[in-house]
Scaffold this motif. Structure first.
Motif, PDB file in Angstrom:
ATOM      1  N   GLU A  90       3.623   7.648 -20.226  1.00 11.12           N
ATOM      2  CA  GLU A  90       4.352   8.824 -20.703  1.00 11.12           C
ATOM      3  C   GLU A  90       4.940   9.614 -19.535  1.00 11.12           C
ATOM      4  O   GLU A  90       6.071  10.052 -19.573  1.00 11.12           O
ATOM      5  CB  GLU A  90       3.411   9.738 -21.488  1.00 11.12           C
ATOM      6  N   ASN A  91       4.142   9.772 -18.488  1.00  9.10           N
ATOM      7  CA  ASN A  91       4.617  10.555 -17.349  1.00  9.10           C
ATOM      8  C   ASN A  91       3.831  10.179 -16.098  1.00  9.10           C
ATOM      9  O   ASN A  91       2.793   9.519 -16.182  1.00  9.10           O
ATOM     10  CB  ASN A  91       4.445  12.055 -17.637  1.00  9.10           C
ATOM     11  N   ILE A  92       4.315  10.655 -14.975  1.00  9.47           N
ATOM     12  CA  ILE A  92       3.632  10.360 -13.710  1.00  9.47           C
ATOM     13  C   ILE A  92       3.761  11.570 -12.808  1.00  9.47           C
ATOM     14  O   ILE A  92       4.797  12.241 -12.803  1.00  9.47           O
ATOM     15  CB  ILE A  92       4.226   9.069 -13.084  1.00  9.47           C
ATOM     16  N   ARG A  93       2.724  11.891 -12.073  1.00  6.80           N
ATOM     17  CA  ARG A  93       2.774  13.053 -11.155  1.00  6.80           C
ATOM     18  C   ARG A  93       2.251  12.641  -9.792  1.00  6.80           C
ATOM     19  O   ARG A  93       1.221  11.970  -9.695  1.00  6.80           O
ATOM     20  CB  ARG A  93       1.844  14.169 -11.647  1.00  6.80           C
ATOM     21  N   ARG A  94       2.971  13.051  -8.775  1.00  2.00           N
ATOM     22  CA  ARG A  94       2.461  12.866  -7.413  1.00  2.00           C
ATOM     23  C   ARG A  94       1.522  14.018  -7.102  1.00  2.00           C
ATOM     24  O   ARG A  94       1.827  15.159  -7.425  1.00  2.00           O
ATOM     25  CB  ARG A  94       3.610  12.938  -6.412  1.00  2.00           C
ATOM     26  N   VAL A  95       0.377  13.734  -6.510  1.00  2.00           N
ATOM     27  CA  VAL A  95      -0.467  14.839  -6.048  1.00  2.00           C
ATOM     28  C   VAL A  95      -0.348  14.984  -4.536  1.00  2.00           C
ATOM     29  O   VAL A  95      -0.751  15.977  -3.969  1.00  2.00           O
ATOM     30  CB  VAL A  95      -1.950  14.680  -6.463  1.00  2.00           C
ATOM     31  N   GLN A  96       0.269  13.986  -3.892  1.00  2.00           N
ATOM     32  CA  GLN A  96       0.465  14.068  -2.458  1.00  2.00           C
ATOM     33  C   GLN A  96       1.932  13.828  -2.136  1.00  2.00           C
ATOM     34  O   GLN A  96       2.615  13.115  -2.868  1.00  2.00           O
ATOM     35  CB  GLN A  96      -0.379  13.013  -1.754  1.00  2.00           C
ATOM     36  N   GLU A  97       2.391  14.427  -1.044  1.00  2.00           N
ATOM     37  CA  GLU A  97       3.777  14.265  -0.655  1.00  2.00           C
ATOM     38  C   GLU A  97       4.070  12.802  -0.328  1.00  2.00           C
ATOM     39  O   GLU A  97       3.206  12.097   0.183  1.00  2.00           O
ATOM     40  CB  GLU A  97       4.085  15.116   0.591  1.00  2.00           C
ATOM     41  N   PRO A  98       5.310  12.353  -0.589  1.00  6.02           N
ATOM     42  CA  PRO A  98       5.636  10.945  -0.325  1.00  6.02           C
ATOM     43  C   PRO A  98       5.870  10.655   1.153  1.00  6.02           C
ATOM     44  O   PRO A  98       6.018   9.503   1.541  1.00  6.02           O
ATOM     45  CB  PRO A  98       6.931  10.730  -1.123  1.00  6.02           C
ATOM     46  N   TYR A  99       5.941  11.711   1.981  1.00  4.53           N
ATOM     47  CA  TYR A  99       6.114  11.469   3.421  1.00  4.53           C
ATOM     48  C   TYR A  99       4.735  11.533   4.073  1.00  4.53           C
ATOM     49  O   TYR A  99       3.952  12.442   3.818  1.00  4.53           O
ATOM     50  CB  TYR A  99       7.082  12.492   4.049  1.00  4.53           C
ATOM     51  N   LYS A 100       4.418  10.524   4.856  1.00  4.94           N
ATOM     52  CA  LYS A 100       3.084  10.433   5.467  1.00  4.94           C
ATOM     53  C   LYS A 100       3.152  10.735   6.954  1.00  4.94           C
ATOM     54  O   LYS A 100       2.400  11.551   7.468  1.00  4.94           O
ATOM     55  CB  LYS A 100       2.520   9.015   5.279  1.00  4.94           C
ATOM     56  N   LYS A 101       4.078  10.050   7.638  1.00  6.85           N
ATOM     57  CA  LYS A 101       4.131  10.185   9.104  1.00  6.85           C
ATOM     58  C   LYS A 101       4.622  11.572   9.522  1.00  6.85           C
ATOM     59  O   LYS A 101       4.236  12.080  10.557  1.00  6.85           O
ATOM     60  CB  LYS A 101       5.028   9.093   9.689  1.00  6.85           C
ATOM     61  N   ALA A 102       5.478  12.168   8.700  1.00  2.34           N
ATOM     62  CA  ALA A 102       6.013  13.499   9.033  1.00  2.34           C
ATOM     63  C   ALA A 102       5.091  14.612   8.530  1.00  2.34           C
ATOM     64  O   ALA A 102       5.346  15.787   8.770  1.00  2.34           O
ATOM     65  CB  ALA A 102       7.411  13.661   8.431  1.00  2.34           C
ATOM     66  N   ASN A 103       4.027  14.236   7.825  1.00  3.26           N
ATOM     67  CA  ASN A 103       3.198  15.210   7.112  1.00  3.26           C
ATOM     68  C   ASN A 103       2.131  15.841   8.013  1.00  3.26           C
ATOM     69  O   ASN A 103       1.363  15.134   8.677  1.00  3.26           O
ATOM     70  CB  ASN A 103       2.500  14.481   5.950  1.00  3.26           C
ATOM     71  N   ARG A 104       2.065  17.155   8.012  1.00  6.66           N
ATOM     72  CA  ARG A 104       1.062  17.820   8.854  1.00  6.66           C
ATOM     73  C   ARG A 104      -0.367  17.508   8.415  1.00  6.66           C
ATOM     74  O   ARG A 104      -1.291  17.522   9.232  1.00  6.66           O
ATOM     75  CB  ARG A 104       1.308  19.339   8.878  1.00  6.66           C
TER      76      ARG A 104
END
Ligand code: PEP
Ligand code: MN
Length: 338
Positions: free
Chosen positions: A60-74
């Motif tokens: 039905e739906n999907i949610r990210r709980v983490q940002e899709p950028y990893k290497k740039a992520n603090r």
């Protein structure tokens, strides 16, 4: 990442989805709710194709709980990224001021301007050799000759040089450039970003005219995913409904980029506003907002400029603004340059 399943989704298609996800290296937590079942994904979900999951008939739906950028992520790299550029350092708490003409037009123009901005306290020299112009009839830049003149200006002043690349085919011409700029119009030129990711040069990545902060961070991720961690984000204004300024300078992006990412942040008040009288207040505001660098257009004779004449500062005006930038920087306990 959380996948919300449709009510009454057939067990067989849920099992197929779960097998497919496990094959992509994530582990599955199946949670049975009173009204709805959900699947929690644990592990690195950055390569999971959200559109593909949404296309499954049990989802039905999907949610990210983490940002899709990893290497740039603090979150995964808490320390600030610090980028040495010749005799300067970007991101160590100091302020770098990148100044120079919109376009490199002649030897006299670029060297006169370089000497003037150096005297005023600039720490790097900018100048476009390849120019992304809205009209094909406008001045397109001197190309390779422009880079040669920038190198001459660097020899004359000692200022590291920053210039824009527009085409993968030109990469060899940038071998002796200190910082390669990716202009707003090329922020999502993914082949160019990947190519620059395989270089070891610092990349000044400008936010696109109509791009979100997350899209900007994903473009940084493209460069970093190929191995080049030396990325500087640049806020240069975004398109809004406002017409009094060339763009709308999104200053809130400065602290937010710095919270979300460990990469240094530059602000370009020249392209953001397009108005000479706004360069001073926006530069000062950018420093207060936490910018690691400013990129400001200065021309020895703006009235005769072949591009962006209306927004370029005279050396005298630039020197005047630099005094205020020095005052505010000192007030904040920061230094200009190394
Ligand atoms: C530039 O800095 O020369 C330039 C073209 O800027 P932007 O890509 O931000 O428009
Ligand atoms: Mn310009």
């Amino acid at each position: 990442m959380i996948i919300i399943l449709k009510k009454g989704a057939p067990a067989e298609s849920v099992r197929r989805l779960e097998d497919n996800l496990k094959a992509q290296g994530v582990s599955i937590n199946h949670i049975e709710g009173v009204n709805q079942n959900i699947i929690g994904l644990v592990g690195d979900t950055s390569a999971i194709d959200i559109e593909n999951i949404l296309a499954q008939d049990c989802v039905e739906n999907i949610r990210r709980v983490q940002e899709p950028y990893k290497k740039a992520n603090r979150k995964f790299h808490p320390d600030d990224t610090v980028i040495p550029v010749k005799n300067t350092i970007i991101g160590n708490g100091s302020l770098q001021v990148i100044a120079g003409p919109c376009s490199v037009e002649s030897e006299e123009q670029v060297i006169t301007t370089a000497i003037a901005v150096k005297e005023a306290g600039a720490t790097m020299l900018r100048g476009g050799a390849f120019k992304p112009r809205t009209s094909p009839y406008s001045f397109q830049g001197l190309g390779a000759e422009g880079i040669r003149l920038l190198i001459k200006a660097r020899n004359e002043t000692g200022l590291p040089i920053v210039t824009e690349i527009m085409d993968c085919a030109d990469i060899d011409l940038f071998a002796d450039v200190d910082v390669i700029q990716v202009g707003a119009r090329n922020m999502q030129n993914f082949r160019l970003l990947k190519l620059l990711g395989r270089s070891d040069k610092p990349i000044l990545l400008k936010r696109g005219l109509a791009n979100t902060m997350e899209e900007t961070l994903m473009s940084a991720e493209y460069i970093m995913a190929e191995g080049n961690m030396n990325v500087i984000l640049c806020e240069r204004g975004i398109r809004t409904f406002e017409t009094m300024t060339r763009n709308t300078l999104d200053l809130s992006a400065v602290p937010l980029f710095k919270q979300k990412s460990h990469l240094p942040v530059c602000v370009d008040p020249s392209h953001a506003t397009g108005i000479v009288s706004l360069i001073e207040p926006m530069s000062l505001a950018a420093v207060v907002a936490g910018a690691d660098a400013l990129e400001i257009e200065v021309h020895n004779d703006p009235k005769s400029a072949l591009s962006d004449g209306g927004q370029q500062l005279t050396p005298v005006k630039f020197a005047d603004i630099m005094k205020k930038i020095k005052d505010i920087t000192a007030y904040l306990g920061r230094t200009i340059g190394k």
